[in-house]
Design a protein around this motif. Sequence first.
Motif, mmCIF file in Angstrom:
data_model
loop_
_atom_site.group_PDB
_atom_site.id
_atom_site.type_symbol
_atom_site.label_atom_id
_atom_site.label_comp_id
_atom_site.label_asym_id
_atom_site.label_seq_id
_atom_site.Cartn_x
_atom_site.Cartn_y
_atom_site.Cartn_z
ATOM 1 N N LYS A 259 -6.117 -20.940 36.666
ATOM 2 C CA LYS A 259 -6.165 -21.328 35.222
ATOM 3 C C LYS A 259 -6.395 -20.140 34.243
ATOM 4 O O LYS A 259 -6.075 -20.244 33.203
ATOM 5 C CB LYS A 259 -7.350 -22.151 34.904
ATOM 6 C CG LYS A 259 -7.037 -23.555 35.739
ATOM 7 C CD LYS A 259 -6.121 -24.581 35.414
ATOM 8 C CE LYS A 259 -6.064 -25.682 36.244
ATOM 9 N NZ LYS A 259 -4.525 -26.301 36.328
ATOM 10 N N LYS A 260 -6.832 -18.775 34.876
ATOM 11 C CA LYS A 260 -7.217 -17.772 34.041
ATOM 12 C C LYS A 260 -5.843 -16.903 33.649
ATOM 13 O O LYS A 260 -6.087 -15.961 33.107
ATOM 14 C CB LYS A 260 -8.320 -16.848 34.590
ATOM 15 C CG LYS A 260 -7.988 -16.183 36.055
ATOM 16 C CD LYS A 260 -9.284 -15.962 36.654
ATOM 17 C CE LYS A 260 -8.805 -15.367 38.062
ATOM 18 N NZ LYS A 260 -9.747 -14.939 38.801
ATOM 19 N N SER A 261 -4.835 -17.267 34.097
ATOM 20 C CA SER A 261 -3.672 -16.595 34.152
ATOM 21 C C SER A 261 -3.196 -16.470 32.546
ATOM 22 O O SER A 261 -3.413 -17.330 31.855
ATOM 23 C CB SER A 261 -2.367 -17.172 34.702
ATOM 24 O OG SER A 261 -2.680 -17.408 36.140
ATOM 25 N N LYS A 262 -2.893 -15.320 32.333
ATOM 26 C CA LYS A 262 -2.567 -14.972 30.711
ATOM 27 C C LYS A 262 -1.125 -15.671 30.519
ATOM 28 O O LYS A 262 -0.912 -16.157 29.414
ATOM 29 C CB LYS A 262 -2.668 -13.408 30.593
ATOM 30 C CG LYS A 262 -3.732 -12.806 30.605
ATOM 31 C CD LYS A 262 -3.911 -11.627 30.054
ATOM 32 C CE LYS A 262 -5.181 -10.977 30.046
ATOM 33 N NZ LYS A 262 -5.277 -10.215 28.840
ATOM 34 N N ASP A 263 -0.218 -15.517 31.542
ATOM 35 C CA ASP A 263 1.259 -15.820 31.120
ATOM 36 C C ASP A 263 1.674 -16.258 32.666
ATOM 37 O O ASP A 263 1.515 -15.804 33.551
ATOM 38 C CB ASP A 263 1.922 -14.800 30.584
ATOM 39 C CG ASP A 263 1.775 -14.643 28.979
ATOM 40 O OD1 ASP A 263 2.010 -15.748 28.510
ATOM 41 O OD2 ASP A 263 1.513 -13.579 28.851
ATOM 42 N N ILE A 264 2.485 -17.492 32.698
ATOM 43 C CA ILE A 264 3.183 -18.119 33.817
ATOM 44 C C ILE A 264 4.536 -17.985 33.527
ATOM 45 O O ILE A 264 5.102 -18.744 32.367
ATOM 46 C CB ILE A 264 2.781 -19.237 34.108
ATOM 47 C CG1 ILE A 264 0.918 -19.091 34.563
ATOM 48 C CG2 ILE A 264 3.026 -19.909 35.562
ATOM 49 C CD1 ILE A 264 0.273 -20.108 34.145
ATOM 50 N N THR B 216 11.524 -19.548 32.855
ATOM 51 C CA THR B 216 10.958 -20.114 31.745
ATOM 52 C C THR B 216 9.419 -19.605 31.640
ATOM 53 O O THR B 216 8.795 -19.753 32.701
ATOM 54 C CB THR B 216 10.917 -21.752 32.317
ATOM 55 O OG1 THR B 216 12.299 -22.102 32.670
ATOM 56 C CG2 THR B 216 10.139 -22.547 31.200
ATOM 57 N N TRP B 217 9.254 -19.582 30.353
ATOM 58 C CA TRP B 217 7.919 -19.070 30.137
ATOM 59 C C TRP B 217 7.084 -20.120 29.478
ATOM 60 O O TRP B 217 7.407 -20.655 28.680
ATOM 61 C CB TRP B 217 7.867 -17.862 29.001
ATOM 62 C CG TRP B 217 6.766 -17.436 28.558
ATOM 63 C CD1 TRP B 217 5.512 -17.195 28.993
ATOM 64 C CD2 TRP B 217 6.246 -17.133 26.986
ATOM 65 N NE1 TRP B 217 4.593 -16.618 28.182
ATOM 66 C CE2 TRP B 217 5.021 -16.721 26.990
ATOM 67 C CE3 TRP B 217 7.057 -17.000 25.900
ATOM 68 C CZ2 TRP B 217 4.276 -15.936 25.817
ATOM 69 C CZ3 TRP B 217 6.510 -16.568 24.748
ATOM 70 C CH2 TRP B 217 4.952 -16.114 24.816
ATOM 71 N N LEU B 218 6.089 -20.523 30.554
ATOM 72 C CA LEU B 218 5.470 -21.942 30.296
ATOM 73 C C LEU B 218 4.684 -22.059 29.359
ATOM 74 O O LEU B 218 4.550 -23.098 28.579
ATOM 75 C CB LEU B 218 4.724 -22.204 31.877
ATOM 76 C CG LEU B 218 5.388 -22.238 32.786
ATOM 77 C CD1 LEU B 218 4.426 -22.909 33.866
ATOM 78 C CD2 LEU B 218 6.569 -23.240 32.998
ATOM 79 N N ARG B 219 4.036 -20.920 28.620
ATOM 80 C CA ARG B 219 3.242 -21.024 27.369
ATOM 81 C C ARG B 219 4.063 -21.824 26.092
ATOM 82 O O ARG B 219 3.619 -22.571 25.289
ATOM 83 C CB ARG B 219 2.822 -19.868 27.065
ATOM 84 C CG ARG B 219 1.979 -19.828 25.730
ATOM 85 C CD ARG B 219 1.443 -18.441 25.049
ATOM 86 N NE ARG B 219 0.864 -17.631 25.993
ATOM 87 C CZ ARG B 219 0.290 -16.524 25.590
ATOM 88 N NH1 ARG B 219 0.330 -16.076 24.308
ATOM 89 N NH2 ARG B 219 -0.274 -15.788 26.240
ATOM 90 N N LEU C 193 0.742 -14.141 35.856
ATOM 91 C CA LEU C 193 -0.028 -12.637 35.258
ATOM 92 C C LEU C 193 -1.529 -12.873 34.973
ATOM 93 O O LEU C 193 -1.779 -13.646 34.064
ATOM 94 C CB LEU C 193 0.756 -12.148 34.016
ATOM 95 C CG LEU C 193 2.304 -12.085 34.235
ATOM 96 C CD1 LEU C 193 3.028 -11.396 33.183
ATOM 97 C CD2 LEU C 193 2.756 -10.993 35.593
ATOM 98 N N LEU C 194 -2.258 -11.988 35.423
ATOM 99 C CA LEU C 194 -3.832 -12.152 35.248
ATOM 100 C C LEU C 194 -4.204 -11.036 34.223
ATOM 101 O O LEU C 194 -4.804 -11.168 33.450
ATOM 102 C CB LEU C 194 -4.339 -11.643 36.725
ATOM 103 C CG LEU C 194 -4.246 -13.131 37.486
ATOM 104 C CD1 LEU C 194 -4.789 -12.465 38.874
ATOM 105 C CD2 LEU C 194 -4.521 -14.229 37.066
#
Length: 151
Positions: A99-104, A122-125, A14-15
């Motif tokens: 790399k600028k993604s807010k969430d992955i 899976t929420w990577l953060r 997500l950007l």
Amino acid sequence: MSFMTKEMYFTIALLSYENGVICGHLHSPVLKKSIQLHNLTELILIMDQIMKDLNIPEYDERYHHVIIKNQLLDVELDYQELKQDNFEKYLNRSLMYPKKSKDIFMVKVMYRQNNTWQGKITWLRTNRVRFFRSELELANLIYSVIDKYHK
């Protein structure tokens, strides 16, 4: 596609998220290039089309089957020629996200039964894992993270 895997893997990067609308990219080892997303409905429709086109995971036909032609999807899907020896390479490449993604989010769809999907996200953060039993539940899990952390 000569190599068949039993599960379908997706990475959602997500950007941006503004006024309830997400923008980002969808990655998968079965795709030659990532697909730009403009909303969550489009995301679900694209994921569904990919799984229907490749029959991964295989649809369980013991349950009733409804075929709906998707008139809303206006995205060209270009698939990789997957083989057992290159699957891991394409899977790892699909995990590369901006790399600028807010969430992955990593999504693994394990089953397609009862006209819906079952799998895990899976929420990577936070490395938080949740299981879902439908596309609606998957969408709700994504929105719950977005609403909590992007207000």
